[in-house]
Enzyme design. Structure first.
Site, PDB file in Angstrom:
ATOM      1  N   TYR A  55      35.807  -5.689  -2.717  1.00 35.57           N
ATOM      2  CA  TYR A  55      36.912  -5.449  -1.792  1.00 35.57           C
ATOM      3  C   TYR A  55      37.806  -4.352  -2.348  1.00 35.57           C
ATOM      4  CZ  TYR A  55      41.159  -6.028   0.901  1.00 35.57           C
ATOM      5  OH  TYR A  55      42.242  -5.795   1.714  1.00 35.57           O
ATOM      6  N   VAL A  56      38.184  -3.433  -1.480  1.00 29.29           N
ATOM      7  CA  VAL A  56      39.161  -2.392  -1.816  1.00 29.29           C
ATOM      8  C   VAL A  56      40.239  -2.427  -0.742  1.00 29.29           C
ATOM      9  CG1 VAL A  56      39.542   0.082  -2.134  1.00 29.29           C
ATOM     10  CG2 VAL A  56      37.427  -0.964  -2.968  1.00 29.29           C
ATOM     11  N   GLY A  62      38.049   5.147   0.157  1.00 28.17           N
ATOM     12  CA  GLY A  62      37.700   6.560   0.145  1.00 28.17           C
ATOM     13  C   GLY A  62      38.158   7.288  -1.103  1.00 28.17           C
ATOM     14  N   GLY A  64      37.115   6.310  -4.233  1.00 29.90           N
ATOM     15  CA  GLY A  64      36.168   6.059  -5.314  1.00 29.90           C
ATOM     16  C   GLY A  64      36.366   4.749  -6.051  1.00 29.90           C
ATOM     17  N   TYR A 100      26.228   2.524  -0.159  1.00 29.56           N
ATOM     18  CA  TYR A 100      25.250   1.901  -1.057  1.00 29.56           C
ATOM     19  C   TYR A 100      23.994   2.751  -1.175  1.00 29.56           C
ATOM     20  CZ  TYR A 100      28.324  -2.157  -0.428  1.00 29.56           C
ATOM     21  OH  TYR A 100      29.396  -3.002  -0.373  1.00 29.56           O
TER      22      TYR A 100
END
Length: 128
Positions: A55-56, A62, A64, A100
């Protein structure tokens, strides 16, 4: 989501941890996490790493951060002698699948997830 803070503290940081988590920071603030555990392959005769959640924070995507978390997991896998790092992705999540693929991950199309939960799980358990 039904998990509670107490559940996560018990299972990640209690006396018998069931998972490990990496926490990413951006500008000294939490930015994301990767929650993983070890798996075992009877075919390979070795354990591997199974990524359960990546999770970000949406406003930081976007940058990295997710790739950095995956790279750290890859380093852990290599350091521990694991021959593979695996995770699931929802078939409709095309942006994640593209990311991925860009790092060299291969979508396994021949496998399907089977799940037994709730009443069917309890019904089977009483047959033992």
């Amino acid at each position: 989501m039904i998990a509670t803070e107490a559940d996560l503290l018990r299972d990640g940081w209690g006396p018998a941890p069931r998972f490990t988590a990496l926490i990413a920071a951006y500008d000294d603030a939490p930015a994301g996490f990767a929650l993983y555990f070890t798996s075992y392959s009877t075919w390979l005769g070795h354990h591997g790493i199974r990524l359960e959640d990546l999770y970000v924070t949406p406003t930081l995507r976007g940058r990295g951060i997710g790739k950095a978390l995956l790279a750290k997991l890859a380093r852990i896998a290599i350091d521990e002698g694991c021959p593979r790092l695996e995770w699931d992705v929802l078939d409709w999540n095309e942006s994640a699948i593209a990311v991925y693929h860009s790092i060299g991950a291969i979508l396994q199309t021949e496998w399907r997830i089977m799940r037994l939960a709730g009443e069917p799980l309890h019904a089977l358990a009483v047959q033992s």
